[in-house]
Design an enzyme around this catalytic site. Structure first.
Site, PDB file in Angstrom:
ATOM      1  CG  HIS A   1       0.035  -3.816  15.361  1.00  0.00           C
ATOM      2  ND1 HIS A   1       0.675  -4.041  16.032  1.00  0.00           N
ATOM      3  CD2 HIS A   1      -0.684  -4.188  14.226  1.00  0.00           C
ATOM      4  CE1 HIS A   1       1.459  -3.929  14.683  1.00  0.00           C
ATOM      5  NE2 HIS A   1       0.926  -4.358  13.711  1.00  0.00           N
TER       6      HIS A   1
ATOM      7  CE  LYS B   1      -4.690  -8.572   5.507  1.00  0.00           C
ATOM      8  NZ  LYS B   1      -4.388  -9.608   6.253  1.00  0.00           N
TER       9      LYS B   1
ATOM     10  CB  CYS C   1       4.948  -5.517  17.015  1.00  0.00           C
ATOM     11  SG  CYS C   1       3.766  -4.114  17.452  1.00  0.00           S
TER      12      CYS C   1
ATOM     13  CG  HIS D   1       4.071  -1.235   2.265  1.00  0.00           C
ATOM     14  ND1 HIS D   1       3.344  -1.503   1.979  1.00  0.00           N
ATOM     15  CD2 HIS D   1       4.544  -1.542   3.559  1.00  0.00           C
ATOM     16  CE1 HIS D   1       2.449  -2.413   3.292  1.00  0.00           C
ATOM     17  NE2 HIS D   1       3.506  -2.658   3.704  1.00  0.00           N
TER      18      HIS D   1
ATOM     19  CB  CYS E   1       2.133  -6.966  19.809  1.00  0.00           C
ATOM     20  SG  CYS E   1       0.931  -6.356  18.461  1.00  0.00           S
TER      21      CYS E   1
ATOM     22  CG  HIS F   1      -0.216   0.383   2.697  1.00  0.00           C
ATOM     23  ND1 HIS F   1       0.196   0.758   3.436  1.00  0.00           N
ATOM     24  CD2 HIS F   1      -0.371  -1.173   3.609  1.00  0.00           C
ATOM     25  CE1 HIS F   1       0.694   1.008   3.646  1.00  0.00           C
ATOM     26  NE2 HIS F   1      -0.448  -0.630   4.915  1.00  0.00           N
TER      27      HIS F   1
ATOM     28  CE  LYS G   1       2.140   2.285  10.504  1.00  0.00           C
ATOM     29  NZ  LYS G   1       2.123   0.748  11.396  1.00  0.00           N
TER      30      LYS G   1
ATOM     31  CB  CYS H   1      -0.536  -3.135  20.530  1.00  0.00           C
ATOM     32  SG  CYS H   1       0.879  -2.805  18.811  1.00  0.00           S
TER      33      CYS H   1
HETATM   34  N1  MSP Z   1       8.636  -6.915   8.584  1.00  0.00           N
HETATM   35  C1  MSP Z   1       9.067  -5.068   9.161  1.00  0.00           C
HETATM   36  C2  MSP Z   1      10.104  -4.967   8.656  1.00  0.00           C
HETATM   37  C3  MSP Z   1      11.573  -6.183   8.935  1.00  0.00           C
HETATM   38  S1  MSP Z   1      12.702  -5.044   8.432  1.00  0.00           S
HETATM   39  C4  MSP Z   1      14.556  -6.152   8.883  1.00  0.00           C
HETATM   40  C5  MSP Z   1       7.695  -4.827   8.766  1.00  0.00           C
HETATM   41  N2  MSP Z   1       7.139  -5.290   7.660  1.00  0.00           N
HETATM   42  S2  MSP Z   1       5.747  -4.060   7.628  1.00  0.00           S
HETATM   43  O1  MSP Z   1       5.534  -4.719   6.309  1.00  0.00           O
HETATM   44  O2  MSP Z   1       4.829  -4.325   8.392  1.00  0.00           O
HETATM   45  O3  MSP Z   1       6.713  -2.436   6.607  1.00  0.00           O
HETATM   46  C6  MSP Z   1       6.488  -1.753   7.798  1.00  0.00           C
HETATM   47  C7  MSP Z   1       7.286  -0.743   7.331  1.00  0.00           C
HETATM   48  O4  MSP Z   1       6.201  -0.442   6.013  1.00  0.00           O
HETATM   49  C8  MSP Z   1       7.241   0.451   8.033  1.00  0.00           C
HETATM   50  O5  MSP Z   1       8.490   0.716   9.091  1.00  0.00           O
HETATM   51  C9  MSP Z   1       7.791   1.807   6.853  1.00  0.00           C
HETATM   52  O6  MSP Z   1       8.512   1.595   6.058  1.00  0.00           O
HETATM   53  C10 MSP Z   1       6.072   1.046   5.238  1.00  0.00           C
HETATM   54  N3  MSP Z   1       4.534   1.682   5.892  1.00  0.00           N
HETATM   55  C11 MSP Z   1       3.678   0.512   6.568  1.00  0.00           C
HETATM   56  N4  MSP Z   1       2.897   1.568   6.748  1.00  0.00           N
HETATM   57  C12 MSP Z   1       2.549   2.475   7.067  1.00  0.00           C
HETATM   58  C13 MSP Z   1       1.721   3.711   6.661  1.00  0.00           C
HETATM   59  N5  MSP Z   1       0.858   3.843   7.139  1.00  0.00           N
HETATM   60  N6  MSP Z   1       3.030   5.088   6.628  1.00  0.00           N
HETATM   61  C14 MSP Z   1       4.391   5.255   6.283  1.00  0.00           C
HETATM   62  N7  MSP Z   1       4.588   4.197   6.544  1.00  0.00           N
HETATM   63  C15 MSP Z   1       4.211   2.679   6.679  1.00  0.00           C
HETATM   64  O7  MSP Z   1       7.734  -4.656   9.967  1.00  0.00           O
END
Ligand code: MSP
Length: 647
Positions: free
Chosen positions: A145, A297, A128, A20, A125, A17, A294, A142
């Protein structure tokens, strides 16, 4: 110089999304910028494919974990080209070489007695995938979440993280750039002011089998964070590949604040235990929110980047996210905001400037960039333009290095505004009428082409597709691919006689707008929006929100010829724009300069007496006893930056 840029590796329990996409676009734009500065860059992204969350998502989808992770990892991989994101390497934690490296590292850390076996109770959690401390909870839940963590007691393996606490504090204090922006560095230091607990790094196979088996105990798999962080090493071939020795010392991780703790605390201490240098810099950004929540998903309020690309084009999406978010702070996504940026900043300011300039070179110079006059004949306007362009490049460089992308873009748009004014002030169409003015006309058009080339170059890392189109239209397509930042500094790069093409429409205007899916409470399907209830004379908050009110500073004002009602105002909001206001009978131009007024910034542009007007100044109308009206422009009560949103 080497530069190694990474994004987090994304969990494959959700489709990509905008959140990412943002991190990955930032990492891509920064990588392109460093290449533009002459660095040897390696840019890596990837997917995090082990752990409880993934196993559960696979079961829910009725697939084996393997088939499931293959499918979602492919969806991430296929998204990047649509966003003009070009990683050098895409890692998956299920890759065999990664699995082997994680096991080798675990064995080594275990052998040196930094891993021990013990019992632990804590609040876990699942979202997380880690234990949370009481302090991290908000109203018992949390904060990311919105669920209560589960109390778990288990026998597990632990990494002696506490052993490295003092070292980490010293390292952060001695290296101010280690974690930026500063607020996150402070947050980590404050967290470290309390004793650090050791890190649980295993999960019993009775509870989870979808993970990397511990090399020293087959009854356990590796905790997903211990596995995932190591991707930054395996992606460059740790320990033996020359890429590892070349790039590791220049590593820059980009993440959002949700995963600050694993990156700023677990990861450097893990590296220390492995006798490796810590990473160089950690860049932490805020969240993309929808209606102050935020985007995620689990909350069901996601915006799909590919849908935005279909409507606006890839470069509007890249520009929008980099321009709209101040790196480090949260930002709100709305369909109105991206629509306004597309139509105002891109279609209007940049797109029109470009097509108009090339059309004039086409019309008056038979499509060839003219030679400019000798330096002694340059006007103050020309000199102002040259110095503004070199100031822009300097600011751009400084801000890009500091991850202040919105400021870098503001600096570029200031020059775009200046160029639009340069055209109006020099009126090439008037010069073309007088043969004696031909020399001047040549200089003006040569300057325009040159300044547009500089803009093309600095936009390259942000909007690669558009910049390539602009370079080709300027007849500089061949130079573009190998251009470096110094080319944006040296004036006079387009040789006289260069044949330019048609500017075309870089950004066709978009009338339609998209809204993010309506946010739903966790786990519930998104609700349909109720039809708006019309109450006489009242508007909904959503209707109000469509109006973009901003503080604008009036930097110039003049009377409009042949009109006793109109004044032409140049305002900063924060980019410069022209507004024609019907207040000439109430204000002298001089009285307005320096005032900060409130404008409607997203009003459709209109032409008044032939002058394009972009917005409207708000004014109070006071009814006079004699039946006439007195207009008083709205101002702000205290000092506030031009461009601030009024809401
Ligand atoms: N798999 C772990 C990361 C491991 S790194 C060694 C993880 N994955 S995640 O799919 O949840 O991705 C988190 C990251 O996605 C955030 O740190 C950010 O880079 C991005 N984002 C996900 N949602 C976001 C927002 N709503 N806003 C900004 N960035 C976001 O955590």
């Amino acid at each position: 110089m080497p530069t190694y840029v990474t994004t987090p590796i994304y969990y494959v329990n959700a489709m990509p999304h905008l959140g990412h996409a943002y991190t990955t676009i930032v990492a891509d734009a920064y990588s392109r910028f460093r290449r533009f500065c002459g660095d040897d860059v390696r840019f890596q992204t990837g997917t995090d494919e082990h752990g409880e969350k993934i196993a559960e998502a696979a079961a829910k989808a009725g697939e084996t974990p393997r088939a499931y992770v293959d499918r979602i990892a492919a969806a991430f991989r296929e998204t990047w080209p649509h966003l003009s994101v070009e990683p050098d390497y895409i890692i998956r934690t299920t890759d065999a070489d990664h699995v082997k490296t994680v096991q080798d590292i675990l064995q080594r850390v275990y052998d040196q007695d930094d891993i021990y076996f013990s019992e632990y109770s804590g609040l876990y959690c699942k979202g997380c995938e880690r234990f949370l401390t009481e302090k991290e909870l908000v109203e018992g839940k949390c904060p990311d979440h919105q669920v209560e963590p589960k109390s778990i007691t288990e026998q597990n393996y632990f990494f002696r993280m506490s052993k490295y606490q003092e070292w980490l504090i010293d390292h952060i204090k001695a290296n101010p750039d280690f974690i930026t922006p500063e607020r996150y560095r402070n947050e980590v230091l404050s967290f470290l002011s309390e004793p650090l607990e050791d890190l649980c790094i295993s999960r019993p196979t009775s509870r989870l089998i979808w993970g990397i088996p511990l090399p020293f105990d087959p009854n356990f798999v590796t905790y997903v964070w211990f596995d995932a962080l190591i991707n930054y090493l395996t992606g460059i071939g740790y320990p033996d590949d020359p890429n590892f020795s070349f790039y590791w010392g220049a590593s820059e991780h980009v993440i959002a604040k949700d995963i600050l703790k694993p990156h700023a605390i677990y990861w450097p201490t893990m590296l220390r235990a492995m006798d490796l240098e810590p990473f160089q810099r950690l860049h932490v950004h805020g969240y993309w929110n929808v209606d102050a929540t935020k985007m995620s998903k689990s909350l069901g309020n996601v915006v799909r980047p590919r849908e935005l690309v279909e409507i606006y084009g890839v470069d509007t999406v890249r520009y929008f996210v980099l321009r709209e978010m101040s790196f480090g702070l949260d930002a709100s996504f709305s369909g109105d905001a991206i629509l306004a940026r597309h139509n105002a900043d891109l279609a209007n300011d940049l797109g029109n400037l470009f097509s108009r300039s090339l059309a004039m070179i086409d019309k008056y110079m038979e499509g060839q960039v003219p030679a400019r006059e000798k330096a002694s004949l340059l006007t103050p306007d020309d000199r102002e333009l040259m110095s503004a362009v070199s100031a822009m490049v300097a600011e751009y460089r400084e801000y890009m290095e500091a991850f202040a992308f919105h400021k870098a873009l503001q600096a570029v748009w200031e020059v775009i505004g200046l160029l639009n004014r340069y055209i109006v002030a020099n009126a090439p169409w008037e010069l073309a009428k007088h043969p004696r003015q031909t020399e001047r006309l040549r200089t003006v058009l040569a300057f325009l082409a040159e300044a547009l080339w500089k803009i093309t170059l600095v936009l390259g890392p942000i909007m690669p597709e558009t910049a390539a189109k602009m370079a080709t239209a300027l007849g500089m397509g061949d130079r573009f691919a190998s251009a470096v930042i110094d080319d944006a500094v040296i004036w006079g790069q387009i040789p006289a006689g260069t044949v330019v093409g048609q500017g075309g429409q870089l950004f066709p205007r978009v009338e339609k707008k998209v809204e993010a899916a309506v946010p739903a409470a966790a786990g519930q399907p998104a609700k349909k929006e109720a039809a708006p209830v019309q109450e006489e004379g009242l508007i909904s908050f959503d209707q109000f929100k469509t109006m973009e009110l901003r503080v604008a500073e009036i930097v110039a004002a003049e009377k409009v010829a042949k009109s006793d009602r109109l004044l032409k105002l140049t305002v900063k909001a924060p980019e410069e724009r022209t507004i024609v206001a019907g207040i000439a009978q109430h204000y002298s131009p001089e009285a307005l300069v320096g005032q900060k007024v409130i404008i409607v910034a997203n009003l459709k542009p209109a032409k008044l007496m032939g002058i394009p007007s972009q917005g409207m100044v708000l004014a109070a109308k006071e009814q006079q006893a004699n039946g006439t009206e007195r207009l008083v422009v709205t101002t702000v009560a205290g000092p506030v930056a031009a461009g601030s949103r009024v809401a």
